[in-house]
Write a protein that holds these residues in place. Structure first.
Motif, PDB file in Angstrom:
ATOM      1  N   ILE A 183       0.859  -1.187   0.000  1.00 44.78           N
ATOM      2  CA  ILE A 183       0.000   0.000   0.000  1.00 44.78           C
ATOM      3  C   ILE A 183       0.895   1.236   0.000  1.00 44.78           C
ATOM      4  N   ARG A 184       0.559   2.177  -0.858  1.00 47.63           N
ATOM      5  CA  ARG A 184       1.293   3.434  -0.936  1.00 47.63           C
ATOM      6  C   ARG A 184       0.341   4.568  -0.575  1.00 47.63           C
ATOM      7  N   HIS A 185       0.826   5.538   0.197  1.00 51.12           N
ATOM      8  CA  HIS A 185       0.002   6.669   0.614  1.00 51.12           C
ATOM      9  C   HIS A 185       0.679   7.971   0.205  1.00 51.12           C
ATOM     10  N   VAL A 186      -0.101   8.898  -0.268  1.00 51.40           N
ATOM     11  CA  VAL A 186       0.360  10.269  -0.463  1.00 51.40           C
ATOM     12  C   VAL A 186      -0.756  11.193   0.001  1.00 51.40           C
ATOM     13  N   LYS A 187      -0.376  12.372   0.426  1.00 47.88           N
ATOM     14  CA  LYS A 187      -1.334  13.411   0.773  1.00 47.88           C
ATOM     15  C   LYS A 187      -0.968  14.633  -0.037  1.00 47.88           C
ATOM     16  N   ALA A 188      -1.952  15.425  -0.392  1.00 46.35           N
ATOM     17  CA  ALA A 188      -1.671  16.599  -1.210  1.00 46.35           C
ATOM     18  C   ALA A 188      -2.653  17.712  -0.920  1.00 46.35           C
ATOM     19  N   THR A 189      -2.257  18.923  -1.288  1.00 45.30           N
ATOM     20  CA  THR A 189      -3.131  20.075  -1.187  1.00 45.30           C
ATOM     21  C   THR A 189      -2.903  20.976  -2.396  1.00 45.30           C
ATOM     22  N   ASN A 190      -3.998  21.563  -2.860  1.00 43.34           N
ATOM     23  CA  ASN A 190      -3.965  22.441  -4.026  1.00 43.34           C
ATOM     24  C   ASN A 190      -4.835  23.654  -3.717  1.00 43.34           C
ATOM     25  N   THR A 209       0.436  21.913  -6.989  1.00 43.08           N
ATOM     26  CA  THR A 209      -0.011  21.017  -5.925  1.00 43.08           C
ATOM     27  C   THR A 209       1.179  20.634  -5.065  1.00 43.08           C
ATOM     28  N   LYS A 210       0.993  20.703  -3.753  1.00 40.31           N
ATOM     29  CA  LYS A 210       2.008  20.276  -2.788  1.00 40.31           C
ATOM     30  C   LYS A 210       1.674  18.853  -2.378  1.00 40.31           C
ATOM     31  N   ILE A 211       2.669  17.967  -2.476  1.00 41.10           N
ATOM     32  CA  ILE A 211       2.437  16.548  -2.234  1.00 41.10           C
ATOM     33  C   ILE A 211       3.393  16.055  -1.158  1.00 41.10           C
ATOM     34  N   GLN A 212       2.858  15.308  -0.211  1.00 39.38           N
ATOM     35  CA  GLN A 212       3.655  14.732   0.865  1.00 39.38           C
ATOM     36  C   GLN A 212       3.683  13.220   0.716  1.00 39.38           C
ATOM     37  N   VAL A 213       4.889  12.664   0.689  1.00 38.27           N
ATOM     38  CA  VAL A 213       5.091  11.219   0.617  1.00 38.27           C
ATOM     39  C   VAL A 213       5.919  10.801   1.830  1.00 38.27           C
ATOM     40  N   ARG A 214       5.362   9.917   2.614  1.00 38.76           N
ATOM     41  CA  ARG A 214       6.006   9.454   3.848  1.00 38.76           C
ATOM     42  C   ARG A 214       6.585  10.625   4.627  1.00 38.76           C
ATOM     43  N   ASP A 215       7.853  10.537   5.048  1.00 34.41           N
ATOM     44  CA  ASP A 215       8.470  11.597   5.855  1.00 34.41           C
ATOM     45  C   ASP A 215       9.427  12.469   5.039  1.00 34.41           C
ATOM     46  N   PHE A 216       9.305  12.422   3.711  1.00 37.04           N
ATOM     47  CA  PHE A 216      10.198  13.202   2.857  1.00 37.04           C
ATOM     48  C   PHE A 216       9.754  14.649   2.771  1.00 37.04           C
ATOM     49  N   ASP A 217      10.668  15.506   2.331  1.00 41.89           N
ATOM     50  CA  ASP A 217      10.290  16.880   2.038  1.00 41.89           C
ATOM     51  C   ASP A 217       9.178  16.855   1.004  1.00 41.89           C
ATOM     52  N   ALA A 218       8.325  17.851   1.054  1.00 34.39           N
ATOM     53  CA  ALA A 218       7.214  17.931   0.094  1.00 34.39           C
ATOM     54  C   ALA A 218       7.760  18.015  -1.331  1.00 34.39           C
ATOM     55  N   VAL A 219       7.006  17.439  -2.259  1.00 41.13           N
ATOM     56  CA  VAL A 219       7.284  17.585  -3.676  1.00 41.13           C
ATOM     57  C   VAL A 219       6.106  18.334  -4.290  1.00 41.13           C
ATOM     58  N   TYR A 220       6.338  18.907  -5.441  1.00 44.59           N
ATOM     59  CA  TYR A 220       5.321  19.742  -6.056  1.00 44.59           C
ATOM     60  C   TYR A 220       5.123  19.351  -7.513  1.00 44.59           C
ATOM     61  N   THR A 221       3.931  19.616  -8.010  1.00 41.68           N
ATOM     62  CA  THR A 221       3.666  19.549  -9.441  1.00 41.68           C
ATOM     63  C   THR A 221       3.024  20.861  -9.857  1.00 41.68           C
ATOM     64  N   ASP A 222       3.175  21.181 -11.111  1.00 43.57           N
ATOM     65  CA  ASP A 222       2.617  22.402 -11.679  1.00 43.57           C
ATOM     66  C   ASP A 222       2.504  22.165 -13.183  1.00 43.57           C
ATOM     67  N   GLU A 223       2.163  23.158 -13.893  1.00 47.93           N
ATOM     68  CA  GLU A 223       2.108  23.104 -15.356  1.00 47.93           C
ATOM     69  C   GLU A 223       2.999  24.197 -15.930  1.00 47.93           C
ATOM     70  N   PRO A 224       3.501  23.990 -17.135  1.00 47.03           N
ATOM     71  CA  PRO A 224       4.249  25.067 -17.785  1.00 47.03           C
ATOM     72  C   PRO A 224       3.343  26.280 -18.001  1.00 47.03           C
ATOM     73  N   ALA A 225       3.947  27.447 -18.102  1.00 50.52           N
ATOM     74  CA  ALA A 225       3.175  28.668 -18.340  1.00 50.52           C
ATOM     75  C   ALA A 225       2.357  28.557 -19.629  1.00 50.52           C
ATOM     76  N   SER A 226       2.903  27.850 -20.615  1.00 52.65           N
ATOM     77  CA  SER A 226       2.190  27.699 -21.895  1.00 52.65           C
ATOM     78  C   SER A 226       0.882  26.933 -21.757  1.00 52.65           C
ATOM     79  N   LEU A 227       0.723  26.194 -20.630  1.00 52.18           N
ATOM     80  CA  LEU A 227      -0.513  25.459 -20.383  1.00 52.18           C
ATOM     81  C   LEU A 227      -1.298  26.045 -19.213  1.00 52.18           C
TER      82      LEU A 227
END
Length: 172
Positions: A20-27, A33-51
Motif C-alpha cells: 500500500i502506498r500513501h500520499v497526501k496533497a493540497t492544491n 499542488t504540494k504533495i507529501q510522501v512518507r516523511d520526505f520533504d514535500a514535492v510539487y507539481t505544476d504546469e508550464p506557463a504555456s498550459l
C-alpha cells in the motif's frame, strides 16, 4: 508454458502480499499542488506557463516519466541482483507525446500519453545473452512500464549496453 528467459520470482508466488502506498496533497485552487510522501520533504507539481501554470515544478505527466525511469532503475537493480548481473550504472532518457486537446476536454482525444520513448543505457561487461535476459525480466516486472502498456501507450524502448568502465553518472 514457462518462459526460460524469465527468472524465478523473488517472493512466494502462492502467498498474496499487498503493498500500500500513501500520499497526501493540497492544491490552493491553482495548477500547483504540494504533495507529501512518507516523511520526505514535500514535492510539487505544476504546469508550464504555456498550459496555464506557473512553471514552478514538473507537470504531473512529467512526474509519470520520473516514475517510469525511477521504477526501471529499481527493477533493474532487483533483477540484476537476482541474476548476479554485474553493472556499474544506468542512464535513462525519456520523452512522451500527448495531444493536449485531450486534457482540455476535446471528445475523442485521449487525455494522456499517445507515445513514450525511453532509452536505457546499461553499463556492463556481461554477455549479450545475459543483457537480453535482464531486459526481458525488467520489462516483465516493471509496474510503471506495464501501467503505460495497459493504457495502450505506444512504448518505444531502446536498450543499449556499453562497457562498465564508461559509466560516469552521479546519483548523489
Amino acid at each position: 508454458m514457462i518462459n526460460p528467459d524469465i527468472i524465478e520470482p523473488s517472493i512466494d508466488p502462492e502467498t498474496r502480499k499487498i503493498g500500500i502506498r500513501h500520499v497526501k496533497a493540497t492544491n490552493a485552487a491553482g495548477t500547483r499542488t504540494k504533495i507529501q510522501v512518507r516523511d520526505f520533504d514535500a514535492v510539487y507539481t505544476d504546469e508550464p506557463a504555456s498550459l496555464g501554470g506557473t512553471n514552478s515544478a514538473p507537470s504531473p505527466l512529467e512526474t509519470v516519466l520520473v516514475a517510469l525511469v525511477g521504477c526501471d532503475g529499481v527493477i533493474i537493480n532487483g533483477v540484476a541482483t537476482a541474476m548476479k548481473f554485474a553493472y556499474t550504472g544506468v542512464d535513462f532518457a525519456c520523452e512522451s507525446q500527448i495531444d493536449v486537446r485531450g486534457p482540455k476536454g476535446v471528445p475523442g482525444v485521449r487525455p494522456y500519453f499517445e507515445t513514450a520513448k525511453l532509452e536505457i543505457i546499461v553499463y556492463s561487461d556481461e554477455t549479450d545473452a545475459r543483457f537480453q535476459k535482464l531486459r526481458k525480466n525488467v520489462e516483465f516486472r516493471c509496474p510503471v512500464t506495464n501501467l503505460l502498456i495497459a493504457a495502450q501507450v505506444v512504448m518505444d524502448v531502446s536498450w543499449i549496453q556499453r562497457p562498465a568502465g564508461d559509466y560516469a553518472g552521479d546519483v548523489s
